[in-house]
Design a protein around this motif. Sequence first.
Motif, PDB file in Angstrom:
ATOM      1  N   VAL A  55      33.334  14.373 -45.641  1.00  0.00           N
ATOM      2  CA  VAL A  55      33.492  14.548 -47.083  1.00  0.00           C
ATOM      3  C   VAL A  55      34.736  15.380 -47.397  1.00  0.00           C
ATOM      4  O   VAL A  55      35.475  15.094 -48.344  1.00  0.00           O
ATOM      5  N   GLY A  56      34.993  16.404 -46.586  1.00  0.00           N
ATOM      6  CA  GLY A  56      36.181  17.225 -46.809  1.00  0.00           C
ATOM      7  C   GLY A  56      37.464  16.443 -46.608  1.00  0.00           C
ATOM      8  O   GLY A  56      38.420  16.557 -47.397  1.00  0.00           O
ATOM      9  N   MET A  57      37.523  15.617 -45.564  1.00  0.00           N
ATOM     10  CA  MET A  57      38.712  14.801 -45.324  1.00  0.00           C
ATOM     11  C   MET A  57      38.937  13.813 -46.463  1.00  0.00           C
ATOM     12  O   MET A  57      40.078  13.558 -46.864  1.00  0.00           O
ATOM     13  N   ASP A  81      45.878  14.442 -43.209  1.00  0.00           N
ATOM     14  CA  ASP A  81      45.145  14.769 -41.992  1.00  0.00           C
ATOM     15  C   ASP A  81      46.135  15.251 -40.937  1.00  0.00           C
ATOM     16  O   ASP A  81      46.997  14.481 -40.485  1.00  0.00           O
ATOM     17  N   ASP A  82      46.013  16.531 -40.554  1.00  0.00           N
ATOM     18  CA  ASP A  82      46.932  17.091 -39.562  1.00  0.00           C
ATOM     19  C   ASP A  82      46.483  16.815 -38.136  1.00  0.00           C
ATOM     20  O   ASP A  82      47.115  17.265 -37.175  1.00  0.00           O
ATOM     21  N   ALA A  92      34.129  29.367 -40.613  1.00  0.00           N
ATOM     22  CA  ALA A  92      35.436  28.705 -40.681  1.00  0.00           C
ATOM     23  C   ALA A  92      35.314  27.329 -41.328  1.00  0.00           C
ATOM     24  O   ALA A  92      36.184  26.905 -42.099  1.00  0.00           O
ATOM     25  N   LEU A  93      34.213  26.630 -41.018  1.00  0.00           N
ATOM     26  CA  LEU A  93      33.994  25.310 -41.622  1.00  0.00           C
ATOM     27  C   LEU A  93      33.800  25.427 -43.125  1.00  0.00           C
ATOM     28  O   LEU A  93      34.352  24.631 -43.902  1.00  0.00           O
ATOM     29  N   LEU A  94      33.030  26.422 -43.560  1.00  0.00           N
ATOM     30  CA  LEU A  94      32.815  26.610 -44.993  1.00  0.00           C
ATOM     31  C   LEU A  94      34.127  26.970 -45.694  1.00  0.00           C
ATOM     32  O   LEU A  94      34.378  26.515 -46.817  1.00  0.00           O
ATOM     33  N   ALA A  95      34.961  27.767 -45.044  1.00  0.00           N
ATOM     34  CA  ALA A  95      36.274  28.100 -45.624  1.00  0.00           C
ATOM     35  C   ALA A  95      37.150  26.850 -45.695  1.00  0.00           C
ATOM     36  O   ALA A  95      37.877  26.641 -46.682  1.00  0.00           O
ATOM     37  N   TRP A  96      37.076  26.013 -44.654  1.00  0.00           N
ATOM     38  CA  TRP A  96      37.841  24.755 -44.647  1.00  0.00           C
ATOM     39  C   TRP A  96      37.367  23.848 -45.778  1.00  0.00           C
ATOM     40  O   TRP A  96      38.181  23.194 -46.446  1.00  0.00           O
ATOM     41  N   TRP A  97      36.053  23.791 -46.017  1.00  0.00           N
ATOM     42  CA  TRP A  97      35.510  22.996 -47.117  1.00  0.00           C
ATOM     43  C   TRP A  97      36.026  23.507 -48.457  1.00  0.00           C
ATOM     44  O   TRP A  97      36.482  22.727 -49.299  1.00  0.00           O
ATOM     45  N   THR A  98      35.970  24.819 -48.658  1.00  0.00           N
ATOM     46  CA  THR A  98      36.464  25.411 -49.901  1.00  0.00           C
ATOM     47  C   THR A  98      37.940  25.110 -50.094  1.00  0.00           C
ATOM     48  O   THR A  98      38.389  24.769 -51.197  1.00  0.00           O
ATOM     49  N   GLU A  99      38.709  25.193 -49.021  1.00  0.00           N
ATOM     50  CA  GLU A  99      40.134  24.870 -49.087  1.00  0.00           C
ATOM     51  C   GLU A  99      40.356  23.403 -49.462  1.00  0.00           C
ATOM     52  O   GLU A  99      41.269  23.072 -50.234  1.00  0.00           O
ATOM     53  N   SER A 100      39.516  22.510 -48.922  1.00  0.00           N
ATOM     54  CA  SER A 100      39.634  21.078 -49.236  1.00  0.00           C
ATOM     55  C   SER A 100      39.441  20.835 -50.728  1.00  0.00           C
ATOM     56  O   SER A 100      40.185  20.066 -51.358  1.00  0.00           O
TER      57      SER A 100
END
Length: 267
Positions: A55-57, A81-82, A92-100
């Motif tokens: 979902v984040g991607m 997508d890097d 870290a995953l939750l922060a990545w989701w928020t960043e997305s």
Amino acid sequence: MQRILTFSDHLRLIDERSTAFRAAVAAAPSLDVPVLTSDPHASPGRTLFELVQHVGMARRKSAAVVAAGPADAPPEKSAWDDGMGAPREREALLAWWTESIEQLTSTLREAGPDRGCWTWWDDSPSPQTSGAWARRQVPEIAVYTYDAQLTVGAPQPLPDEVALDGFDDCQFTLCATTVAWPHQPAVVDYHATEGRSWRLRLSDDGARVTRLGEPAAGEAPDTADASAQGTASDLVLMFYGRIPLDSLKLEGDRRIFDQLIAWDPSL
């Protein structure tokens, strides 16, 4: 009368549903728990981690599409997508989701509602704009939020505001098409118990959607061959394959709904 949601409303609802999604993920006992969903497009055994990454991607890809502006094709995968994927550790995953999500909403705010964009729904009446991309995000994130909530044992119906606008978008963006209907012509009505209804006309001309109260000239209001009634949340969840069709109150020819579920106009 149902209020028509604005671009600002859609940005607000993206944030609200994304926060609910994050809360469900944060409450899970493990990121490796299998996702409880009837998503027909999900791979068997998808874990909660894999759901968040998927979902984040998709949000990052949507942001890249909007940022690119008018185009004949979506941007290259490297634009969103890097190749690193989402981090495995929960915080870290939750922060990545928020960043997305922040990447998506900041791109939409910068673009405004009227920027031309590539879309995959060019044969529908929905516009090919950043505003349409913003609207499309809301039911998608909402349904995945339902998946995450179901997985942690706390499923909640989609909020009325989300579901009513979301089902309207599903009809006009995902159902409406100029591709010929391959079966006998039919008229299908959908009724939300919150007070809104839609009519889908299926024929050689494709699938045409109107909101009931906007009938075609000369057409009687009682000519539906089949109808389905339920809450707006249930209509959306049924449309995305999360709950069975029989969860709704059905009238008329059930076979038409089965044909609709099996129909893929892109083939």
